[in-house]
Design an enzyme around this catalytic site. Sequence first.
Site, PDB file in Angstrom:
ATOM      1  N   HIS A   1      -2.218   4.945   3.694  1.00  0.00           N
ATOM      2  CA  HIS A   1      -2.901   4.172   4.729  1.00  0.00           C
ATOM      3  C   HIS A   1      -2.789   4.848   6.094  1.00  0.00           C
ATOM      4  CE1 HIS A   1      -3.836   0.737   7.417  1.00  0.00           C
ATOM      5  NE2 HIS A   1      -4.545   0.284   6.402  1.00  0.00           N
TER       6      HIS A   1
ATOM      7  N   SER B   1      -9.301  -2.231   8.806  1.00  0.00           N
ATOM      8  CA  SER B   1      -8.348  -1.180   9.178  1.00  0.00           C
ATOM      9  C   SER B   1      -9.056   0.124   9.471  1.00  0.00           C
ATOM     10  CB  SER B   1      -7.338  -0.937   8.042  1.00  0.00           C
ATOM     11  OG  SER B   1      -6.191  -1.715   8.178  1.00  0.00           O
TER      12      SER B   1
ATOM     13  N   ASP C   1       1.710   1.946  11.596  1.00  0.00           N
ATOM     14  CA  ASP C   1       1.139   2.111  10.261  1.00  0.00           C
ATOM     15  C   ASP C   1       2.209   2.581   9.280  1.00  0.00           C
ATOM     16  OD1 ASP C   1      -1.055   2.766   8.227  1.00  0.00           O
ATOM     17  OD2 ASP C   1      -2.212   2.293  10.019  1.00  0.00           O
TER      18      ASP C   1
END
Length: 448
Positions: free
Chosen positions: A250, A399, A219
């Site tokens: 994120h 996600s 990530d």
Amino acid sequence: MKCRSLCQLVVGSFILSVGSVTSSNANAQLTIGRQIIEPVTPIIDSVPVDVGTVRDVLEAQVEQGVESTFGSLANIPTPQFTVPSPLSLTSPAGSLVLKEIKAPDGFLAVEREWLFVGSEADRTHFSHPDITIESSHYLTAIGQWIYRLKVSTSLDELSQIRNNLPESLKAQVGRNHIYLAQSKGNPDSQNNSQHVLANTTPTDKPKVCQAPVRIGMIDTSIAQNHELLKHLVIEQQSFLPQALPTTQAHGTSVAGLLADNMLAGSHLYNASVFYTRNSISQGATLLSLIDGLNYLVAKQVDAINMSLAGPENPVLSKVIQKISEQGVQILAAVGNEGPASPPMFPAAYPSTIAVTAVDSKHVIYRWANQGNYVDFAASGVSVEVAHPDGTTSRETGTSMATPLVSARYACLFRASSNPAQALATLRDQAIDAGAPGRDPVFGVGILH
């Protein structure tokens, strides 16, 4: 009988003509059903039904008749799959660091860069005036070398690159593709107040785990000091050129969702691979992904969460296959490109567990990819996530659904030390949704 045979012939021809919509996915799914637990074949006899077996239901569905096929085709929405425009990224000093292009396959890639996995002796195959070995290093996770090649414009084509390789190595080269994070923020949401965090303690976690686990994630970097992560032991390493811009948003979101199902003292290993493309998009080169996977396997993780998606690539396929053979389970987001999108990877690889997203009412996320490779669904629409500034916010996307399934699998694997048993139990915990049995929208079912 003649009419029926003729109809089947016509329908068969029609299905072949739209293979990019249905047949390719069906074929991929049938392959998945026989491979997802292949590394643990001896266990199959003692496990009555597992995820791979459930996938074989597709065969029976295909044999039920052509009427359902026509009905499915009639309901397919307008394709939504789009690739963002390529960008050129420069350093603070103004020098070019990375130039994206739209490759002939329609996906983003690094301009004129190719990757090859093989032995150290294989470098002799790249003694060509139009090929430069930009870098090479050994990958302990797969026991092979990876080469980053720069080619001339005239050689920037797969067939041309393969011409320089013996037949046995032609399938070990691919573009340095770019993979994208799979989440979309909620513009109308606001950060929640700090008192929400004050009520969240490690004793509230986990809902499933009974022992500490070791989970890896690919990530962005994460804000390790966030309150929601304080019960974990966190290690992270960057696999990006220092000059590329990055973010913590994120990765921190994904880490917080993983943490919610991890017992205090669990280890979370993060490979930071994403660079910031713009305010809403993060990208990672295939080389960064592979280096990150190599790092996580060395940490002996129970599972690897990949909240990203992109094109099929023979190099990525080979690396993931080798990792799977070692018993490390990879879980990946199916993608946010819409129901008519082609399969996205690594989710669509046979050994990968593919996760889609639903909202709080079990309605499928409208932009989630669909296909026979979908394995599980989990909450991923407007979910509360950790924010790098220490508060929480809300995010949406496949996600955001993947971490729950990754953490759940890791917990079950830690309890049984058996991948096949963990998958079978995971299937048993899923709640059937949509069409009875396995379907291309929810997969086996929804996990809570």
